[in-house]
Design a protein around this motif. Structure first.
Motif, PDB file in Angstrom:
ATOM      1  N   TYR A 636     148.300   2.805  66.754  1.00  0.00           N
ATOM      2  CA  TYR A 636     147.148   2.954  67.458  1.00  0.00           C
ATOM      3  C   TYR A 636     147.204   3.630  68.643  1.00  0.00           C
ATOM      4  CZ  TYR A 636     143.480   0.034  70.098  1.00  0.00           C
ATOM      5  OH  TYR A 636     142.709  -0.230  70.973  1.00  0.00           O
ATOM      6  N   GLU A 637     146.158   4.280  69.458  1.00  0.00           N
ATOM      7  CA  GLU A 637     145.909   4.787  70.588  1.00  0.00           C
ATOM      8  C   GLU A 637     145.211   4.015  71.741  1.00  0.00           C
ATOM      9  OE1 GLU A 637     146.915   7.701  71.128  1.00  0.00           O
ATOM     10  OE2 GLU A 637     146.982   9.066  69.327  1.00  0.00           O
ATOM     11  N   LEU A 638     146.111   3.825  73.172  1.00  0.00           N
ATOM     12  CA  LEU A 638     146.066   2.588  73.989  1.00  0.00           C
ATOM     13  C   LEU A 638     144.813   3.172  74.247  1.00  0.00           C
ATOM     14  CD1 LEU A 638     149.318   1.203  74.953  1.00  0.00           C
ATOM     15  CD2 LEU A 638     147.712  -0.012  73.330  1.00  0.00           C
ATOM     16  N   GLU A 639     144.528   4.601  74.373  1.00  0.00           N
ATOM     17  CA  GLU A 639     143.577   4.086  75.367  1.00  0.00           C
ATOM     18  C   GLU A 639     142.188   4.291  74.769  1.00  0.00           C
ATOM     19  OE1 GLU A 639     144.075   7.978  77.775  1.00  0.00           O
ATOM     20  OE2 GLU A 639     146.822   7.886  77.236  1.00  0.00           O
ATOM     21  N   GLU A 640     141.433   3.914  75.840  1.00  0.00           N
ATOM     22  CA  GLU A 640     139.980   4.449  74.766  1.00  0.00           C
ATOM     23  C   GLU A 640     138.926   4.758  74.517  1.00  0.00           C
ATOM     24  OE1 GLU A 640     137.806   1.449  73.215  1.00  0.00           O
ATOM     25  OE2 GLU A 640     139.353  -0.094  73.731  1.00  0.00           O
ATOM     26  N   ASP A 641     139.240   6.265  74.967  1.00  0.00           N
ATOM     27  CA  ASP A 641     138.399   7.490  74.911  1.00  0.00           C
ATOM     28  C   ASP A 641     139.495   8.359  74.327  1.00  0.00           C
ATOM     29  OD1 ASP A 641     137.139   6.361  77.298  1.00  0.00           O
ATOM     30  OD2 ASP A 641     138.953   7.628  78.477  1.00  0.00           O
ATOM     31  N   LEU A 642     140.278   7.493  73.610  1.00  0.00           N
ATOM     32  CA  LEU A 642     141.181   8.765  72.499  1.00  0.00           C
ATOM     33  C   LEU A 642     140.546   9.222  71.228  1.00  0.00           C
ATOM     34  CD1 LEU A 642     144.680   8.840  73.732  1.00  0.00           C
ATOM     35  CD2 LEU A 642     143.205  11.024  73.588  1.00  0.00           C
ATOM     36  N   LEU A 643     140.130   9.748  70.543  1.00  0.00           N
ATOM     37  CA  LEU A 643     139.520   9.914  68.625  1.00  0.00           C
ATOM     38  C   LEU A 643     140.612  10.800  68.519  1.00  0.00           C
ATOM     39  CD1 LEU A 643     135.626  10.039  69.531  1.00  0.00           C
ATOM     40  CD2 LEU A 643     136.816   8.285  69.110  1.00  0.00           C
ATOM     41  N   PRO A 644     140.625  11.051  67.152  1.00  0.00           N
ATOM     42  CA  PRO A 644     140.480   9.635  66.616  1.00  0.00           C
ATOM     43  C   PRO A 644     141.355   8.729  67.272  1.00  0.00           C
ATOM     44  CG  PRO A 644     141.995  10.698  65.142  1.00  0.00           C
ATOM     45  CD  PRO A 644     141.076  11.538  66.061  1.00  0.00           C
ATOM     46  N   PRO A 645     140.990   6.877  66.342  1.00  0.00           N
ATOM     47  CA  PRO A 645     142.228   5.353  67.353  1.00  0.00           C
ATOM     48  C   PRO A 645     143.418   5.722  66.399  1.00  0.00           C
ATOM     49  CG  PRO A 645     139.932   4.933  65.700  1.00  0.00           C
ATOM     50  CD  PRO A 645     140.322   6.349  66.302  1.00  0.00           C
ATOM     51  N   LEU A 646     143.681   6.559  65.533  1.00  0.00           N
ATOM     52  CA  LEU A 646     145.141   6.371  64.981  1.00  0.00           C
ATOM     53  C   LEU A 646     145.816   7.639  64.409  1.00  0.00           C
ATOM     54  CD1 LEU A 646     143.038   3.992  61.379  1.00  0.00           C
ATOM     55  CD2 LEU A 646     144.990   3.189  64.434  1.00  0.00           C
ATOM     56  N   LYS A 647     146.634   7.694  64.912  1.00  0.00           N
ATOM     57  CA  LYS A 647     147.866   8.040  64.881  1.00  0.00           C
ATOM     58  C   LYS A 647     148.485   8.661  63.300  1.00  0.00           C
ATOM     59  CE  LYS A 647     150.013   6.605  68.877  1.00  0.00           C
ATOM     60  NZ  LYS A 647     151.651   5.977  69.401  1.00  0.00           N
ATOM     61  N   LEU A 648     146.731   9.482  62.464  1.00  0.00           N
ATOM     62  CA  LEU A 648     147.377   9.576  61.239  1.00  0.00           C
ATOM     63  C   LEU A 648     148.464  10.828  60.960  1.00  0.00           C
ATOM     64  CD1 LEU A 648     143.674  10.509  60.077  1.00  0.00           C
ATOM     65  CD2 LEU A 648     144.922   8.546  59.643  1.00  0.00           C
ATOM     66  N   GLU A 649     149.228  12.021  61.841  1.00  0.00           N
ATOM     67  CA  GLU A 649     150.371  12.504  61.811  1.00  0.00           C
ATOM     68  C   GLU A 649     151.202  11.822  61.634  1.00  0.00           C
ATOM     69  OE1 GLU A 649     149.501  12.340  66.326  1.00  0.00           O
ATOM     70  OE2 GLU A 649     147.864  12.441  64.590  1.00  0.00           O
ATOM     71  N   SER A 650     150.981   9.921  62.145  1.00  0.00           N
ATOM     72  CA  SER A 650     152.944   9.559  61.800  1.00  0.00           C
ATOM     73  C   SER A 650     152.743   8.925  60.858  1.00  0.00           C
ATOM     74  CB  SER A 650     152.836   8.301  63.152  1.00  0.00           C
ATOM     75  OG  SER A 650     152.601   9.062  64.944  1.00  0.00           O
ATOM     76  N   CYS A 651     151.760   8.890  59.888  1.00  0.00           N
ATOM     77  CA  CYS A 651     151.970   8.202  58.474  1.00  0.00           C
ATOM     78  C   CYS A 651     152.003   9.255  57.772  1.00  0.00           C
ATOM     79  CB  CYS A 651     150.556   7.696  57.672  1.00  0.00           C
ATOM     80  SG  CYS A 651     149.344   6.801  59.443  1.00  0.00           S
ATOM     81  N   ILE A 652     152.359  10.661  57.918  1.00  0.00           N
ATOM     82  CA  ILE A 652     152.876  11.438  57.001  1.00  0.00           C
ATOM     83  C   ILE A 652     154.827  11.703  57.548  1.00  0.00           C
ATOM     84  CG2 ILE A 652     150.967  12.072  56.163  1.00  0.00           C
ATOM     85  CD1 ILE A 652     151.074  14.858  58.220  1.00  0.00           C
ATOM     86  N   THR A 653     154.988  12.346  56.365  1.00  0.00           N
ATOM     87  CA  THR A 653     156.775  12.802  56.583  1.00  0.00           C
ATOM     88  C   THR A 653     157.021  13.943  55.461  1.00  0.00           C
ATOM     89  OG1 THR A 653     159.102  12.091  56.581  1.00  0.00           O
ATOM     90  CG2 THR A 653     157.695  11.346  55.305  1.00  0.00           C
ATOM     91  N   THR A 654     157.571  15.074  56.505  1.00  0.00           N
ATOM     92  CA  THR A 654     158.134  16.217  55.218  1.00  0.00           C
ATOM     93  C   THR A 654     159.858  15.308  55.782  1.00  0.00           C
ATOM     94  OG1 THR A 654     156.893  17.550  56.901  1.00  0.00           O
ATOM     95  CG2 THR A 654     157.834  18.490  56.242  1.00  0.00           C
TER      96      THR A 654
END
Length: 1342
Positions: A636-654
């Protein structure tokens, strides 16, 4: 006087002895013998002395001997003598019997016969002498009988005949059976005796039957084994029937037989089975006769030979190694045949009316299990073996690539499924009633669960679950076996682990050692290198969390305490087991936290299971929600101004150069949303009676955090564009590159998040306008991405092109649908109009409902919370059905279509498809809830207050009328307005609902009449609609009567529409069914007709097989032939009538100009079957004449005549027609060979291949015709009726002259001769050329 006689005998003074005896009177001699016999002194010497002084050569001596025999017999029979004296006396009489003259022997034998008739034989001791008398009598050369002379053997035969024809006293039956063992008898005489003794069974006391059967078994060593076994089985079969009648309360005619106590009867049966098995061990011929007799009976009516007693006998015989395989194979085939026959009859009213339903073998086997309680220990081992044989042989089989074919346990339809369920029932019932065998059953079930990893084992898991439920405390004795099975958990497939743990779950609550062992195994599995093992560990831990409930609440800080399973040694019946459960649950949650850093599959299992844990174990709510919150904070991105609100890159792995999903973020959010919604609801309910504010503040903090985060994610996701997720129109979604895989994973995650947020905002909205606007905004984003993926997947393969499962919960889909279509509240109208105005959102909602319904229909459960809960899914299904029904019936599709032209299917069509799937699911998954279903979907009521019993037929008919009206509206409109897809769906729904109608009801008759009317009056050229409608017509028709007359009318219509094979013939215009037109006649209607013809032919073939079996069994079984012929006549009549009508159907079809293709191929094959069945019927009559058990009815002669005039000639004409068309095709191919165009060559090759394929059935058909005619010749010889007079000479296929073509050629030749005045040489050369053209015909055969 006695001393004098003894003295004279000792001194060899024969003359003195004779004189002394002559002076004595008979009664004096008798008194002397009686006195000595009673005292037991010198009786043998006295009798010998009397015999010595009574030489047989003299009349007086013979008379004296006769008196002594009579007197001794009376003395022995009186029972006054000591046993050894009586035996000595009989032994002496036996020795002296050889010296008696024929007349004396005859008189003694007659005396015995009279004594048996009069019932004066008391203890049967004197009968020991009778065999000797009969043996000596048989050796006599001549005896006077009546007015003439008979040889000894004939005289003996007459005596035995007289004896067996007379009435016997029940008390002497055992003695007589024993006595006949020593009598030398012929097979015919033995048969007399056997039949007589077997007829005496009902008159004997039950306790006397075992010794009598024992004597008969000894007697059967001489022969007549089959008669004995048949008699015993029939007797106990009758006794069972009487018992059943008595239980049902029907008055039995044989009151003395009906009043036999059940337990006494079963004990007697058990003893007799032991006697027979012991006899079979000594004489294997007896066992072979038993198997042979039962197999002969199996061909006919199985219920005549198979009953509880005979099955128990067979199972006992199976313990003998030599007969084991034969017995189990026989029981397997009998059972599967019984199931198949029952299924065959259920699908045809014609067969139900003709042949009465037979007793089910499965019911008899289960009856044997219940009877085995009465000391039948010799049966139990074989029962267990039989149960496992059924489950192993007929259980579900693995599909391709090891895929398990899902089988619905509620509706086992196929014979194999029924046999597998029967095996499970046998084992379960045996487990319940036989304690010694329990551990073996459990061990074998667990062995199969553990070892059969590659094949489906759902049936064993179901059985294990039933065993645990039936006797959990008893199973504790075998807990070591269950614990041993736990050791294999980490090596088993996930589905097996889940099934096994679910089955043994009740045991975990009452056995601490079992629970501890499981936890140790699961903890080991959690650290395993195998992914499946870790998933199994999660599944096991979640199951434990669900089932060990807490009473108090714990804070998360206590989880840091190290609590081991070994410390939780608290017995379930003690007060503190709730606190033990707390420690256990906290330990498990600690283990599960480890999952949050593992692969996505493991995390996914955890997220999907936590909501169920929370709902079942509410005190864990704080711990679970805080764990989920901390997990969400990672992404979750804590700062309200940041879009998108979720860190999708953390959801994948190589890994290894490949990109994988690491965190199923959408599922995490879904889990949080579901848990939070439930938690808030439980707080509301709990706050009414809860005053503890301190705890509430603590709980509210993380609840507020979660809500704020979800609201923030909603706001920012609405603001986010696809570009923010790197998912714009230019993005790559192919699976060939890492970028494409990453984008596909992102797309699936984002769409899932949108869905979860749509559900969250709707649930928390309280019908707020702002919230609903957010819902629409979220949906628009979701829809945009969805359309982009569809567009991309059309161009190439992508991950999202496969249908992704929606994350919306079943309960939400149900609530949303109801709100959109059925919520009429004024206060909600404004906010709901926002959702209703978006047609895409409406369609999406119905689509999601359709997806959930499809899951239920295919697997029996749905995704998400409550998906596994049958009661809840059923409730949601009912709610959705009400909405879909209302939506379809309230808004006509024509109105909908005229308003908006949309891409894809309209909402009405989606509703229809959903209803079709629901009705199918109800019949396959919820058969026992159909009444509740109809009560719940009643649109006129609220569904909840009405719980009275509903009539399924009436309710189904009500809904059928609704859909009928819709279909009629479709059909009555213009042809341009006709919606084919909608009409097809309506027909499918009508067909599905009609299965719920009782075939004998008035509603069913109305449905059938309506269907026939639609088919007759509508001339639509829609092939698929026609196919659906005709299929429904046939499925209804066969449940009322045989469809042969319908087939006849349809075949005439087809002939009329397609024309005749002879183009010169004009066909009379006929139209029984307007649905048969030039577009639908071929191949659609022709194929439907032929598929029904095939079914009718199968029924007829089945009946002929039954008749043949009955004919054989009537011959094998005794006293049945006269009765059998009367029962066969109606069946014979029905068969002939069916074949006659089918023959006229074929007569029409083979004169029809059917275009080349599949229809011709099928028609030729079915014609071959028709001739094979006619041949089978001819063979039946030949067999009947051979055994003098059947005669030719006049109807059969008519059938043969019809086949000779209406079938065979047309058959040959049709073959010629087909071959001519094929020749034209081949000649076209030959002519086109010059052009080497690729497309043309491909079409030529295809045409040639089709021709070769379609000519294959022709030789088979010709052979079938010739076989039919061959056996007709045999029958003609047997019956002396000339059946061949109706058969015309067959056409030769090798050299065929077409008369019409020949006449035309000759006429041309004559005209040529007249015109040419030239020389004969030219004419001859022309003729030679003409003759030399003949080989051209052979070219087509290359």
């Amino acid at each position: 006087m006695d001393q004098k006689i003894l003295y004279l005998a000792a001194g060899e003074d024969t003359e003195g002895l004779q004189q002394c005896l002559q002076q004595m009177k008979e009664n004096e001699i008798g008194a002397l013998i009686t006195t000595h016999a009673l005292k037991g002194k010198e009786i043998g010497m006295l009798v010998r002395a009397i015999f010595k002084g009574s030489p047989c050569s003299k009349h007086e001596g013979a008379a004296c001997r006769l008196f002594v025999y009579k007197h001794c017999m009376q003395l022995v029979e009186s029972g006054d003598l000591q046993s050894d004296i009586a035996t000595d006396m009989i032994g002496l009489l036996m020795l002296e019997a050889h010296h008696l003259p024929g007349a004396t022997l005859a008189e003694l034998a007659s005396l015995y016969v009279d004594a048996i008739k009069g019932g004066s034989i008391m203890n049967g001791k004197s009968l020991d002498l009778f065999p000797t008398i009969l043996t000596v009598l048989a050796s006599q050369e001549s005896l006077s009988y009546g007015g003439g002379q008979l040889c000894g053997e004939e005289y003996k035969k007459q005596l035995i005949n007289t004896l067996c024809s007379s009435r016997w006293d029940p008390k002497c039956v055992i003695h007589l059976a024993s006595m006949f063992r020593d009598v030398p008898v012929s097979t015919e005489e033995l048969q007399f005796v056997m039949m007589k003794v077997l007829k005496m069974f009902p008159r004997l006391d039950l306790q006397e039957l075992p010794p009598l059967v024992y004597q008969l078994l000894l007697l059967s060593a001489k022969g007549c084994k089959k008669i004995l076994l048949e008699g015993i089985i029939k007797f106990f079969h009758q006794q069972d029937q009487l018992q059943k009648e008595e239980q049902m309360g029907t008055e039995s005619m044989e009151l003395e037989a009906a009043s036999v106590p059940k337990d006494q009867l079963r004990h007697v049966e058990g003893t007799i089975i032991l006697h027979i098995v012991f006899a079979i061990k000594l004489d294997h011929d007896l066992g072979r006769e038993l198997i042979k007799y039962l197999k002969a009976g199996q061909q006919g009516d199985t219920s005549l030979v198979l009953c509880s007693f005979s099955i128990a006998l067979l199972l006992s015989v199976a313990r003998i190694h030599r007969f084991e395989d034969q017995v189990f194979e026989f029981l397997k085939t009998s059972t599967i045949k019984s199931f198949k026959d029952r299924l065959f009859q259920q699908n045809s009213k014609f067969l139900q009316d003709l042949i009465p339903a037979q007793c089910s073998v499965s019911e008899m086997i289960l009856e044997t299990v219940s009877n085995s309680v009465f000391g039948w220990d010799h049966v139990t081992q074989s029962l267990v073996q039989l149960g496992f044989i059924f489950m192993d042989s007929f259980g579900p089989k693995g599909g391709p690539f090891g895929k398990v074919v899902e089988i619905n346990p509620v509706a086992a339809k196929t014979p194999a499924q029924q046999a597998s369920r029967l095996g499970a029932k046998i084992l379960l019932e045996t487990f319940k009633v036989h304690e010694p065998i329990r551990s073996e059953i459990l061990e074998q079930v667990l062995n199969r669960v553990v070892t059969k990893t590659s094949s489906p084992i759902s049936q064993y898991l179901d059985l294990l679950s039933d065993i645990v439920i039936s006797a959990p405390l008893i199973l504790l004795e075998s807990s070591s076996k269950v614990i041993e099975a736990f050791d294999h958990l980490s090596y088993l497939p996930l589905s097996t682990v889940q099934g096994l743990l679910k089955a043994v779950q009740p045991l975990l609550k009452i056995s601490v050692s079992m629970k501890d062992s499981l936890i140790l195994v699961l903890r080991k599995a959690m650290f395993s290198s195998q992914l499946d093992s870790r998933k199994s560990a999660v599944a096991g831990f979640l199951l434990l969390l669900k089932n060990f409930k807490l009473l108090g609440s714990l804070t998360y800080s206590q989880c840091s305490q190290t609590v081991t399973a070994s410390q939780v040694q608290v017995d379930v019946h003690m007060r503190h087991n709730a606190s033990a459960n707390e420690a256990l649950c906290l330990e498990i949650l600690g283990s599960l936290k480890r999952c949050l850093s593992q692969q996505s599959d493991v995390r996914l299992m955890l997220y999907e299971g936590l909501f169920d844990v929370l709902r079942r174990n509410s005190q864990l709510a704080n711990t679970i929600l805080q764990t989920l919150l901390s997990q969400l904070n990672r992404y979750y991105e804590l700062e309200e101004d940041l879009l998108p609100p979720l860190k999708l890159e953390s959801c994948i792995t190589t890994q290894g150069g490949q990109i994988y999903l690491q965190e199923p973020l959408a599922h995490l959010l879904s889990c949080i949303q579901n848990c939070l919604a439930w938690y808030k609801q439980s707080l509301l309910q709990g706050s009414k009676g809860n005053d503890d504010e301190g705890e509430e503040d603590n709980e509210d903090s993380f609840q507020r955090d979660l809500e704020e985060q979800l609201d923030s994610i909603t706001r920012r996701m609405i603001k986010s564009e696809l570009e923010d997720f790197e998912l714009d129109k230019s993005a790559d979604f192919s699976l060939t590159s890492n970028v494409g895989i990453k984008n596909s994973i992102y797309a699936v995650l984002v769409m899932g998040v949108f869905e979860v947020l749509i559900e969250y905002n709707f649930i928390t909205s309280n019908y707020s306008t702002n919230r609903f606007e957010d819902v629409i905004s979220l949906f628009n984003r979701y829809h945009k991405l969805s359309e982009l993926l569809k567009e991309k997947s059309g161009k190439g393969k992508s991950l999202s092109s496969n249908k992704t499962k929606s994350l919306l919960t079943f309960s939400f889909v149900s609530s949303l649908l109801t709100a959109l279509f059925r919520d009429n509240a004024q206060s909600h109208e404004e906010s709901l109009s926002i959702l209703r105005s978006n047609n895409e959102f409406m369609r999406y909602t119905v689509n999601m409902a359709l997806q959930k319904i499809q899951q239920l229909e295919e697997t029996g459960h749905a995704d998400g919370p409550d998906g596994q809960n049958i009661e809840r899914t059923f409730k949601y299904l009912c709610d959705i059905t009400r909405v879909l029904l209302w939506r379809y019936t309230s808004i006509p599709s024509a109105v909908e279509e005229s308003g908006k032209k949309e891409k894809g299917r309209t909402i009405s069509l989606l509703c229809l498809e959903g209803l079709l799937r629901i009705f199918n699911a109800m019949q396959h998954r919820y058969q026992n809830k159909i009444q509740q279903f109809f009560s719940a979907i009643d649109v006129t009521s609220d569904g909840e207050e009405e719980q009275e019993i509903v009539n399924i037929t009436e309710k189904a008919a009500f809904h059928i009328r609704q859909f009928q009206r819709s279909l009629v509206t479709q059909l009555s409109g213009d042809e341009e307005d006709f919606n084919s897809k909608e009409a097809q769906l309506l027909v499918s729904i009508l067909s599905t609902l009609s299965r719920l109608l009782e075939p004998t009801s008035e509603q069913f008759a109305q449905m059938l009449t309506w269907t026939i009317k639609i088919c007759k009056e509508n001339n639509l050229e829609d092939v698929q609609f026609c196919k659906g409608l005709m299929n429904m017509l046939f499925s209804l028709y066969v449940l009322r009567k045989s469809p042969v007359s319908l087939l006849q009318e349809l075949s005439r219509d087809v002939h009329s529409r397609l024309g005749d094979i002879d183009q010169d013939i004009e066909i009379e215009e006929q139209s029984h069914f307007a649905m048969v037109n030039s577009k639908t006649a071929a191949p659609t209607v022709v194929q439907l007709i032929l598929s029904q013809v095939e079914k009718v032919l199968e029924e007829v073939d089945w009946l002929i097989t039954k008749l043949k079996a009955q004919l054989s069994s009537d011959r094998v079984l005794t006293d049945e032939s006269s009765q059998g012929s009367t029962t066969r006549e109606p069946v014979e009549k029905a068969i002939i009538l069916q074949l006659g009508t089918l023959l006229t159907t074929f007569h029409e079809l083979i004169q029809t100009s059917i275009p080349l293709g599949g229809c011709v191929d099928i028609l030729l094959k079915e014609m071959g079957k028709m001739y094979n069945i006619l041949t089978s019927l001819v063979k039946y009559y030949i067999h009947g004449y051979t055994t003098n058990a059947a005669h030719l009815p006049a109807r059969f002669e008519k059938l043969v005549k019809l086949s000779g005039s209406h079938l065979t000639p047309q058959c040959y004409a049709f073959i010629t027609y087909v071959q001519n068309i094929q020749n034209e095709t081949m000649s076209f191919a030959g002519g086109a060979e010059k052009k080497k165009d690729k497309k043309e060559m491909a079409s030529i090759t295809a045409a040639t291949a089709r021709v070769l394929r379609e000519t294959k059935p022709v030789p088979n058909l010709i052979f079938a015709i010739e076989q039919y005619e061959k056996f007709l010749i045999h029958l003609t010889k047997k019956s002396k009726v000339n059946l061949m007079q109706y058969m015309k000479l067959s056409t030769s296929r090798d050299f065929r002259i077409n008369a019409a073509t020949l006449d035309a050629a000759l006429q041309e030749q004559e005209e040529g001769d007249v015109q040419q005045d030239g020389n004969d040489d030219d004419a001859q050369s022309n003729t030679t050329v003409d003759e030399n053209r003949e080989p051209k015909k052979k070219r087509r055969k290359r």
